[in-house]
Write a protein that holds these residues in place. Sequence first.
Motif, short mmCIF file in Angstrom:
data_model
loop_
_atom_site.label_atom_id
_atom_site.label_comp_id
_atom_site.label_asym_id
_atom_site.label_seq_id
_atom_site.Cartn_x
_atom_site.Cartn_y
_atom_site.Cartn_z
N GLN A 1 -36.14 14.75 10.71
CA GLN A 1 -36.27 15.64 9.93
C GLN A 1 -35.41 17.04 9.97
OE1 GLN A 1 -40.22 16.58 8.80
NE2 GLN A 1 -39.46 17.54 6.23
N SER A 2 -35.83 17.48 11.53
CA SER A 2 -34.56 18.07 12.49
C SER A 2 -32.59 17.70 12.25
CB SER A 2 -35.30 19.50 13.57
OG SER A 2 -35.47 18.05 14.20
N GLU A 3 -33.33 16.76 13.11
CA GLU A 3 -32.02 15.82 13.88
C GLU A 3 -31.07 15.28 12.74
OE1 GLU A 3 -31.13 15.58 16.75
OE2 GLU A 3 -32.18 16.33 17.64
N SER A 4 -31.92 14.83 11.38
CA SER A 4 -30.18 14.24 10.34
C SER A 4 -31.52 14.64 9.08
CB SER A 4 -30.57 13.11 10.58
OG SER A 4 -30.28 12.38 11.23
N PRO A 5 -31.38 16.22 8.82
CA PRO A 5 -31.97 16.36 7.80
C PRO A 5 -31.37 16.01 6.49
CG PRO A 5 -30.75 18.53 9.06
CD PRO A 5 -30.38 17.18 9.75
N GLU A 6 -29.58 16.13 5.90
CA GLU A 6 -29.39 15.55 5.16
C GLU A 6 -29.76 14.72 5.05
OE1 GLU A 6 -24.91 14.61 3.72
OE2 GLU A 6 -25.03 14.83 5.34
N LEU A 7 -30.02 13.49 5.80
CA LEU A 7 -30.68 11.99 6.03
C LEU A 7 -31.88 11.60 5.15
CD1 LEU A 7 -30.13 8.90 5.29
CD2 LEU A 7 -30.53 8.63 8.21
N TRP A 8 -32.92 13.01 5.47
CA TRP A 8 -34.12 13.59 4.87
C TRP A 8 -34.41 13.48 3.79
CZ3 TRP A 8 -38.73 11.92 8.93
CH2 TRP A 8 -39.69 12.34 8.10
N ALA A 9 -33.76 14.72 3.70
CA ALA A 9 -33.61 14.97 2.50
C ALA A 9 -33.12 13.82 1.47
CB ALA A 9 -32.39 16.61 2.39
N PHE A 10 -31.99 13.19 1.84
CA PHE A 10 -31.84 12.33 0.77
C PHE A 10 -32.67 11.21 0.34
CE2 PHE A 10 -29.77 6.78 0.60
CZ PHE A 10 -29.41 8.01 -0.39
N LEU A 11 -33.25 10.27 1.52
CA LEU A 11 -34.52 9.49 1.15
C LEU A 11 -36.04 10.39 0.70
CD1 LEU A 11 -33.80 7.70 5.15
CD2 LEU A 11 -33.50 6.36 3.10
N GLU A 12 -35.58 11.01 0.75
CA GLU A 12 -36.94 12.01 -0.02
C GLU A 12 -36.88 11.54 -1.12
OE1 GLU A 12 -37.55 15.52 2.15
OE2 GLU A 12 -39.44 14.36 2.48
N THR A 13 -35.57 11.44 -2.04
CA THR A 13 -35.43 11.73 -2.94
C THR A 13 -35.58 10.18 -3.71
OG1 THR A 13 -32.51 11.12 -3.10
CG2 THR A 13 -33.16 13.77 -2.64
N LEU A 14 -35.66 9.31 -3.17
CA LEU A 14 -35.73 8.43 -3.71
C LEU A 14 -37.58 8.33 -4.52
CD1 LEU A 14 -34.18 5.98 -1.14
CD2 LEU A 14 -32.66 7.02 -2.70
N HIS A 15 -37.01 6.88 -4.98
CA HIS A 15 -38.57 6.58 -5.22
C HIS A 15 -38.57 4.61 -5.56
CE1 HIS A 15 -37.59 10.37 -7.39
NE2 HIS A 15 -39.40 9.59 -7.56
N ARG A 16 -40.36 4.22 -5.74
CA ARG A 16 -39.66 2.85 -5.62
C ARG A 16 -39.13 2.21 -6.70
NH1 ARG A 16 -43.01 -0.88 -2.34
NH2 ARG A 16 -43.60 -2.94 -3.92
N GLY A 17 -39.08 1.71 -6.63
CA GLY A 17 -38.37 0.92 -7.91
C GLY A 17 -36.84 1.25 -8.59
N ASP A 18 -36.82 1.91 -7.68
CA ASP A 18 -35.01 2.54 -7.56
C ASP A 18 -34.29 1.89 -7.80
OD1 ASP A 18 -35.63 5.47 -8.51
OD2 ASP A 18 -34.80 5.91 -6.35
N ILE A 19 -33.26 1.35 -8.50
CA ILE A 19 -32.03 0.13 -8.07
C ILE A 19 -31.12 1.03 -6.97
CG2 ILE A 19 -30.44 -1.50 -8.67
CD1 ILE A 19 -33.55 -2.21 -9.46
N LEU A 20 -30.59 0.46 -5.58
CA LEU A 20 -29.58 0.81 -4.86
C LEU A 20 -28.46 -0.01 -4.70
CD1 LEU A 20 -32.07 2.38 -2.47
CD2 LEU A 20 -30.68 3.59 -4.42
N SER A 21 -27.17 0.89 -4.78
CA SER A 21 -25.81 -0.53 -4.10
C SER A 21 -25.45 0.04 -2.97
CB SER A 21 -25.40 -0.01 -5.00
OG SER A 21 -25.22 -0.66 -6.51
N GLY A 22 -24.88 -0.95 -2.10
CA GLY A 22 -23.86 -0.89 -1.09
C GLY A 22 -23.14 -1.97 -0.89
N THR A 23 -23.20 -1.99 0.75
CA THR A 23 -22.07 -3.17 1.66
C THR A 23 -23.02 -3.78 2.60
OG1 THR A 23 -20.42 -2.26 0.67
CG2 THR A 23 -19.72 -3.43 2.36
N VAL A 24 -23.18 -4.80 2.81
CA VAL A 24 -24.08 -5.33 3.96
C VAL A 24 -23.05 -4.73 5.51
CG1 VAL A 24 -24.60 -7.37 5.21
CG2 VAL A 24 -25.46 -6.97 2.78
#
Length: 194
Positions: free
Chosen positions: A4-27
């Motif tokens: 939470q203190s080392e990567s606040p931006e990443l922590w904040a991003f992950l907290e916005t996600l909800h079960r069932g959200d569809i996410l796209s990306g690259t392997v």
Amino acid sequence: MDWQSESPELWAFLETLHRGDILSGTVAAIERFGVFVALDDGPAHPLFPGVGFIVIPELSWRHLDAPTDVVHVGQRVSCEFLQFDTYNLEARLSLRALEPAPLRAFADRTPVGQELRGTVEKVLPFGVFVDLGDGFVGLVPSREIDGRPAVSPVENFEAGEEITVVVTEIDLPTRRIFLSRPKNAQHEGVVPAT
């Protein structure tokens, strides 16, 4: 590590996600234990090749020998968000959640009580596993063989033998098919497993 203190931006991003959200990306990387996905809308991970992670069972409904049977590095994927892994600071994802569940389709077309033909796959003291085709395997518990408790199903069946079975239950949550032997195992006009 205090993510939470080392990567606040990443922590904040992950907290916005909800079960069932569809996410796209690259392997981003394929390991023997799973697949890392660099998410389109997510920040970089401080340690791993991607913020998203797919465990092997969530890659596909079918049996896999290796993750590369389904994905390759650089492939674009869409996945369902399952949960926020606070220990590794990852978005746990599922590729298979976006595919129709094969057992659901089998259950929809195969009512309880239907007779099927199958091939004995394995004989164990507690019952007989029967290959019904299309990757479906059901269990005839020892108590269901000939409608009475069996002393030894091993004496009655051999691997590779084709037999007639009756569907007694399709348990979707545990993904199990339970079978029994028909009252008259020589019954004609059996519907083939498809």
